[in-house]
Design an enzyme around this catalytic site. Structure first.
Site, PDB file in Angstrom:
ATOM      1  N   SER A 126       3.603  -5.310   5.710  1.00 15.45           N
ATOM      2  CA  SER A 126       2.486  -4.483   5.267  1.00 15.45           C
ATOM      3  C   SER A 126       1.700  -5.206   4.183  1.00 15.45           C
ATOM      4  CB  SER A 126       3.054  -3.183   4.696  1.00 15.45           C
ATOM      5  OG  SER A 126       2.084  -2.504   3.946  1.00 15.45           O
ATOM      6  N   TYR A 150       9.208   1.510  -1.373  1.00 10.50           N
ATOM      7  CA  TYR A 150       8.806   1.144  -0.002  1.00 10.50           C
ATOM      8  C   TYR A 150       8.359  -0.320   0.036  1.00 10.50           C
ATOM      9  CZ  TYR A 150       5.731   0.599   4.049  1.00 10.50           C
ATOM     10  OH  TYR A 150       5.108   0.120   5.189  1.00 10.50           O
ATOM     11  N   LYS A 154       9.938  -3.902   1.983  1.00  7.81           N
ATOM     12  CA  LYS A 154       9.213  -4.845   2.844  1.00  7.81           C
ATOM     13  C   LYS A 154       9.339  -6.269   2.284  1.00  7.81           C
ATOM     14  CE  LYS A 154       7.702  -2.042   6.003  1.00  7.81           C
ATOM     15  NZ  LYS A 154       8.243  -2.088   7.373  1.00  7.81           N
TER      16      LYS A 154
HETATM   17  P1  NAD Z   1       6.386   5.768  12.466  1.00  4.23           P
HETATM   18  O1  NAD Z   1       7.181   6.563  11.485  1.00  4.23           O
HETATM   19  O2  NAD Z   1       5.459   6.488  13.360  1.00  4.23           O
HETATM   20  O3  NAD Z   1       7.382   4.892  13.366  1.00  4.23           O
HETATM   21  C1  NAD Z   1       8.619   4.418  12.895  1.00  4.23           C
HETATM   22  C2  NAD Z   1       9.668   4.752  13.941  1.00  4.23           C
HETATM   23  O4  NAD Z   1      10.944   4.307  13.472  1.00  4.23           O
HETATM   24  C3  NAD Z   1       9.784   6.253  14.203  1.00  4.23           C
HETATM   25  O5  NAD Z   1       9.711   6.501  15.594  1.00  4.23           O
HETATM   26  C4  NAD Z   1      11.145   6.626  13.638  1.00  4.23           C
HETATM   27  O6  NAD Z   1      11.766   7.693  14.345  1.00  4.23           O
HETATM   28  C5  NAD Z   1      11.897   5.313  13.795  1.00  4.23           C
HETATM   29  N1  NAD Z   1      13.028   5.173  12.880  1.00  4.23           N
HETATM   30  C6  NAD Z   1      13.086   5.458  11.561  1.00  4.23           C
HETATM   31  N2  NAD Z   1      14.310   5.216  11.083  1.00  4.23           N
HETATM   32  C7  NAD Z   1      15.044   4.747  12.113  1.00  4.23           C
HETATM   33  C8  NAD Z   1      16.387   4.320  12.261  1.00  4.23           C
HETATM   34  N3  NAD Z   1      17.249   4.331  11.220  1.00  4.23           N
HETATM   35  N4  NAD Z   1      16.824   3.907  13.467  1.00  4.23           N
HETATM   36  C9  NAD Z   1      15.988   3.913  14.545  1.00  4.23           C
HETATM   37  N5  NAD Z   1      14.710   4.294  14.468  1.00  4.23           N
HETATM   38  C10 NAD Z   1      14.245   4.714  13.271  1.00  4.23           C
HETATM   39  O7  NAD Z   1       5.617   4.657  11.639  1.00  4.23           O
HETATM   40  P2  NAD Z   1       4.482   3.619  12.104  1.00  4.23           P
HETATM   41  O8  NAD Z   1       3.242   3.987  11.387  1.00  4.23           O
HETATM   42  O9  NAD Z   1       4.459   3.464  13.563  1.00  4.23           O
HETATM   43  O10 NAD Z   1       5.034   2.304  11.405  1.00  4.23           O
HETATM   44  C11 NAD Z   1       5.809   1.346  12.095  1.00  4.23           C
HETATM   45  C12 NAD Z   1       6.171   0.220  11.147  1.00  4.23           C
HETATM   46  O11 NAD Z   1       4.983  -0.360  10.622  1.00  4.23           O
HETATM   47  C13 NAD Z   1       7.001   0.661   9.934  1.00  4.23           C
HETATM   48  O12 NAD Z   1       7.981  -0.338   9.672  1.00  4.23           O
HETATM   49  C14 NAD Z   1       5.989   0.709   8.803  1.00  4.23           C
HETATM   50  O13 NAD Z   1       6.584   0.453   7.543  1.00  4.23           O
HETATM   51  C15 NAD Z   1       5.053  -0.417   9.201  1.00  4.23           C
HETATM   52  N6  NAD Z   1       3.704  -0.253   8.647  1.00  4.23           N
HETATM   53  C16 NAD Z   1       3.006   0.893   8.918  1.00  4.23           C
HETATM   54  C17 NAD Z   1       1.750   1.079   8.354  1.00  4.23           C
HETATM   55  C18 NAD Z   1       0.975   2.346   8.612  1.00  4.23           C
HETATM   56  O14 NAD Z   1       0.038   2.636   7.878  1.00  4.23           O
HETATM   57  N7  NAD Z   1       1.284   3.130   9.637  1.00  4.23           N
HETATM   58  C19 NAD Z   1       1.188   0.092   7.541  1.00  4.23           C
HETATM   59  C20 NAD Z   1       1.914  -1.071   7.309  1.00  4.23           C
HETATM   60  C21 NAD Z   1       3.185  -1.236   7.872  1.00  4.23           C
HETATM   61  C1  UD1 Z   2      -1.160   3.464   1.461  1.00  3.72           C
HETATM   62  C2  UD1 Z   2       0.076   3.002   0.722  1.00  3.72           C
HETATM   63  C3  UD1 Z   2       0.397   1.567   1.128  1.00  3.72           C
HETATM   64  C4  UD1 Z   2       0.496   1.445   2.644  1.00  3.72           C
HETATM   65  C5  UD1 Z   2      -0.815   1.933   3.274  1.00  3.72           C
HETATM   66  C6  UD1 Z   2      -0.838   1.878   4.771  1.00  3.72           C
HETATM   67  C7  UD1 Z   2      -0.037   4.210  -1.440  1.00  3.72           C
HETATM   68  C8  UD1 Z   2      -0.227   4.080  -2.924  1.00  3.72           C
HETATM   69  N1  UD1 Z   2      -0.169   3.080  -0.724  1.00  3.72           N
HETATM   70  O1  UD1 Z   2      -2.196   2.674   1.034  1.00  3.72           O
HETATM   71  O2  UD1 Z   2       1.599   1.151   0.544  1.00  3.72           O
HETATM   72  O3  UD1 Z   2       0.746   0.103   3.018  1.00  3.72           O
HETATM   73  O4  UD1 Z   2      -1.016   3.306   2.865  1.00  3.72           O
HETATM   74  O5  UD1 Z   2       0.054   2.793   5.309  1.00  3.72           O
HETATM   75  O6  UD1 Z   2       0.257   5.276  -0.931  1.00  3.72           O
HETATM   76  N2  UD1 Z   2      -7.517   8.697  -0.086  1.00  3.72           N
HETATM   77  C9  UD1 Z   2      -8.206   9.782  -0.560  1.00  3.72           C
HETATM   78  N3  UD1 Z   2      -7.745  11.026  -0.264  1.00  3.72           N
HETATM   79  C10 UD1 Z   2      -6.641  11.247   0.502  1.00  3.72           C
HETATM   80  C11 UD1 Z   2      -5.943  10.121   0.996  1.00  3.72           C
HETATM   81  C12 UD1 Z   2      -6.402   8.864   0.676  1.00  3.72           C
HETATM   82  O7  UD1 Z   2      -9.203   9.633  -1.251  1.00  3.72           O
HETATM   83  O8  UD1 Z   2      -6.260  12.399   0.728  1.00  3.72           O
HETATM   84  C13 UD1 Z   2      -8.011   7.351  -0.410  1.00  3.72           C
HETATM   85  C14 UD1 Z   2      -7.018   6.517  -1.204  1.00  3.72           C
HETATM   86  O9  UD1 Z   2      -7.205   6.680  -2.566  1.00  3.72           O
HETATM   87  C15 UD1 Z   2      -7.367   5.119  -0.724  1.00  3.72           C
HETATM   88  C16 UD1 Z   2      -7.885   5.299   0.703  1.00  3.72           C
HETATM   89  O10 UD1 Z   2      -8.211   6.679   0.814  1.00  3.72           O
HETATM   90  O11 UD1 Z   2      -8.405   4.603  -1.494  1.00  3.72           O
HETATM   91  C17 UD1 Z   2      -6.843   4.955   1.738  1.00  3.72           C
HETATM   92  O12 UD1 Z   2      -5.643   5.630   1.427  1.00  3.72           O
HETATM   93  P1  UD1 Z   2      -4.326   5.534   2.319  1.00  3.72           P
HETATM   94  O13 UD1 Z   2      -4.660   5.900   3.711  1.00  3.72           O
HETATM   95  O14 UD1 Z   2      -3.272   6.297   1.625  1.00  3.72           O
HETATM   96  O15 UD1 Z   2      -3.987   3.968   2.345  1.00  3.72           O
HETATM   97  P2  UD1 Z   2      -3.710   2.952   1.114  1.00  3.72           P
HETATM   98  O16 UD1 Z   2      -4.119   3.504  -0.179  1.00  3.72           O
HETATM   99  O17 UD1 Z   2      -4.313   1.659   1.496  1.00  3.72           O
END
Ligand code: NAD
Ligand code: UD1
Length: 338
Positions: A126, A150, A154
Site C-alpha cells: 500500500s 496497519y 505492510k
Molecule cells: P477486502 O477486505 O475486501 O479483502 C481481503 C480479503 O481477505 C477478504 O475477503 C477477507 O475475508 C480475507 N481475509 C482476511 N483475513 C483472512 C485470513 N486470516 N485468512 C483468509 N482470508 C482472510 O480488502 P481489499 O480492499 O480487497 O484489500 C485486499 C488487499 O489489498 C489487502 O491486503 C489490503 O491491505 C490491500 N490494500 C487495499 C487497499 C484498499 O484501499 N482497498 C489499499 C492498499 C492496499
Molecule cells: C486511507 C488510509 C491509508 C490507506 C488508504 C487506502 C487513513 C489515515 N489512511 O487513506 O492507510 O492506504 O486509505 O485504503 O485512514 N475523506 C473525507 N471524508 C470521509 C472520508 C475521507 O473527507 O468521510 C477524505 C480524507 O481526508 C482523504 C480522502 O478523502 O483526504 C481520501 O480518504 P480515504 O479514502 O480514507 O483514503 P486515504 O486517506 O488516502
C-alpha cells in the site's frame, strides 16, 4: 500451458475483481479466503462474469495444515496474496489482530509456499508505506515509514519479503503498492462492500447518495492544495486488477523482490471527487466541511513510471469512470452482497 494461481483473499473487493481478470486471461484459480470480510456470493458472481476454472477453499491463512492441504490438492505456479485486514482506525484499536492476520498469516503462507516449492508471489502492499510523503509524485525509492499498526504490518511484510529474496534468489516477488482503489466491475455485479461505516471517501459518498448515510463530512478544507482539500491518487479497481496480471506475467523477468507503485500518477482533491460523483448520480449529495482527520497527508500521488517500464502497464480509466462504476455497483446493490 495453463497456469494455476492461488489467490488469498480472493472473495474480497480487489481479489474478486482480479479473479475475473485472471479467468478472462485463461488462468486457473484457487481461492483461499476465510470470509472474515467478504461473502461467498462475490465468487458466485465472479464465475457468472467469467465462467472458468475456479475452486474455493474456506481456509484461514494462519492455518498451516489447511493451507498445506490446498497446495497439495493441485500444483500452484504463483500466489497473489490479498488476504488481510486493512482498516487503519481498527488497527489502532485492535493491533494484535492486525499483526496476527497480516504478519503471522503471511509468515505461515510463505512457509507453506516454501515447503511446496512455490516461490512466485505478488503481494498487496500500500502507498501507506510512504507515510507523510516528502516528495511528489512519490517514487518507489522514497523513504518508508508507518504511522499506524496497519501500515507497520505492510512495512514488516515488505521487509520480510526483501530478506527472503536476498536469502534465496529463486524467489520472485512483486510488492504492489496500491494508491487509492475505487470503482467496481462495470457490470455492477461485484464491488466494494465495506462492513459498518465506511472509512474511505468513495464508498462513503456512494452510501450518502443511495440514502444509507446522512451526509459526507469533508475532513478539512484548509490544506495547502488547489481547493484546500486533500489530494489522492484514485485508481479504478479494474486498472488495478489488470496491474496484477501484468505483474504475474513480468515476475520471472523482473526477478528478486521489487516494489512497484500502482497508481495513475495524477491526484484529485476531495471536492473534485465529490463533484464527479454528483455529476454521475445526477442529484445533490449532502455534504459539509468538518475538522481535519488526524494523520491525513495533504497530498499523495504516485510516480507510476516504473510500472510502465517494468510491467508495460498504465492506469487508463478516469475519475468519471470510477464514479460511474462505483455508482452502478452501489445502486444495483444498495446493501452490498447482503
Ligand atoms: P477486502 O477486505 O475486501 O479483502 C481481503 C480479503 O481477505 C477478504 O475477503 C477477507 O475475508 C480475507 N481475509 C482476511 N483475513 C483472512 C485470513 N486470516 N485468512 C483468509 N482470508 C482472510 O480488502 P481489499 O480492499 O480487497 O484489500 C485486499 C488487499 O489489498 C489487502 O491486503 C489490503 O491491505 C490491500 N490494500 C487495499 C487497499 C484498499 O484501499 N482497498 C489499499 C492498499 C492496499
Ligand atoms: C486511507 C488510509 C491509508 C490507506 C488508504 C487506502 C487513513 C489515515 N489512511 O487513506 O492507510 O492506504 O486509505 O485504503 O485512514 N475523506 C473525507 N471524508 C470521509 C472520508 C475521507 O473527507 O468521510 C477524505 C480524507 O481526508 C482523504 C480522502 O478523502 O483526504 C481520501 O480518504 P480515504 O479514502 O480514507 O483514503 P486515504 O486517506 O488516502
Amino acid at each position: 500451458m495453463t497456469q494455476r494461481i492461488l489467490v488469498t483473499g480472493g472473495a474480497g473487493y480487489i481479489g474478486s475483481t482480479t479473479c475475473v481478470a485472471l479467468l478472462e486471461a485463461g488462468y486457473e484459480i484457487v481461492v483461499v479466503d476465510n470470509l472474515a470480510n467478504s461473502s461467498r456470493t462475490s465468487l458466485d458472481r465472479v464465475l457468472e462474469l467469467a465462467p472458468g476454472n475456479l475452486s474455493f477453499h474456506e481456509v484461514d491463512i494462519r492455518d498451516a495444515d489447511g493451507l498445506n492441504a490446498v497446495f497439495e490438492s493441485a500444483p500452484i505456479d504463483a500466489v497473489i496474496h490479498f488476504a488481510g485486514f486493512k482498516a487503519v482506525g481498527e488497527s489502532v484499536a485492535i493491533p494484535l489482530a492486525y499483526y496476527d492476520t497480516n504478519v503471522v498469516g503471511t509468515i505461515n503462507l510463505l512457509q507453506v509456499m516454501q515447503q511446496n516449492e512455490v516461490r512466485n508471489l505478488v503481494f498487496s502492499s500500500s502507498a501507506t508505506v510512504y507515510g507523510d510523503p516528502e516528495q511528489l509524485p512519490i517514487p518507489e525509492s522514497a523513504p518508508l515509514s508507518a504511522a499506524n499498526p496497519y501500515g507497520r504490518t505492510k512495512l514488516m511484510i515488505e521487509d520480510m519479503l526483501r530478506d527472503i529474496a536476498v536469502s534465496d534468489p529463486s524467489w520472485t516477488i512483486a510488492l504492489l503498492r496500491y494508491f487509492n482503489p475505487v470503482g467496481a466491475h462495470p457490470s455492477g455485479r461485484i464491488g466494494e462492500d465495506p462492513s459498518g461505516i465506511p472509512n474511505n471517501l468513495m464508498p462513503f459518498i456512494m452510501q450518502v447518495a443511495v440514502g444509507r448515510r446522512k451526509e459526507l463530512v469533508v475532513f478539512g478544507n484548509d490544506y495547502p492544495t488547489r481547493d484546500g482539500t486533500c489530494i489522492r491518487d484514485y485508481i479504478h479497481v479494474m486498472d488495478l486488477a489488470e496491474g496484477h496480471l501484468a505483474a504475474l506475467r513480468a515476475l520471472a523477468e523482473i526477478g528478486g523482490c521489487t516494489a512497484i507503485n500502482l497508481g495513475t500518477g495524477t491526484g484529485s482533491t476531495v471536492f473534485e471527487v465529490f463533484e464527479a460523483a454528483r455529476r454521475t448520480v445526477g442529484h445533490d449529495i449532502a455534504m459539509r466541511v468538518g475538522e481535519r482527520r488526524p494523520g491525513d497527508a495533504s497530498a499523495c500521488f504516485a510516480d507510476s513510471s516504473l510500472a510502465a517500464r517494468l510491467l508495460d502497464w498504465r492506469a487508463t480509466r478516469t475519475i468519471d469512470e470510477m464514479c460511474i462504476d462505483a455508482w452502478r455497483w452501489q445502486s444495483m446493490n444498495p446493501n452490498g452482497y447482503s
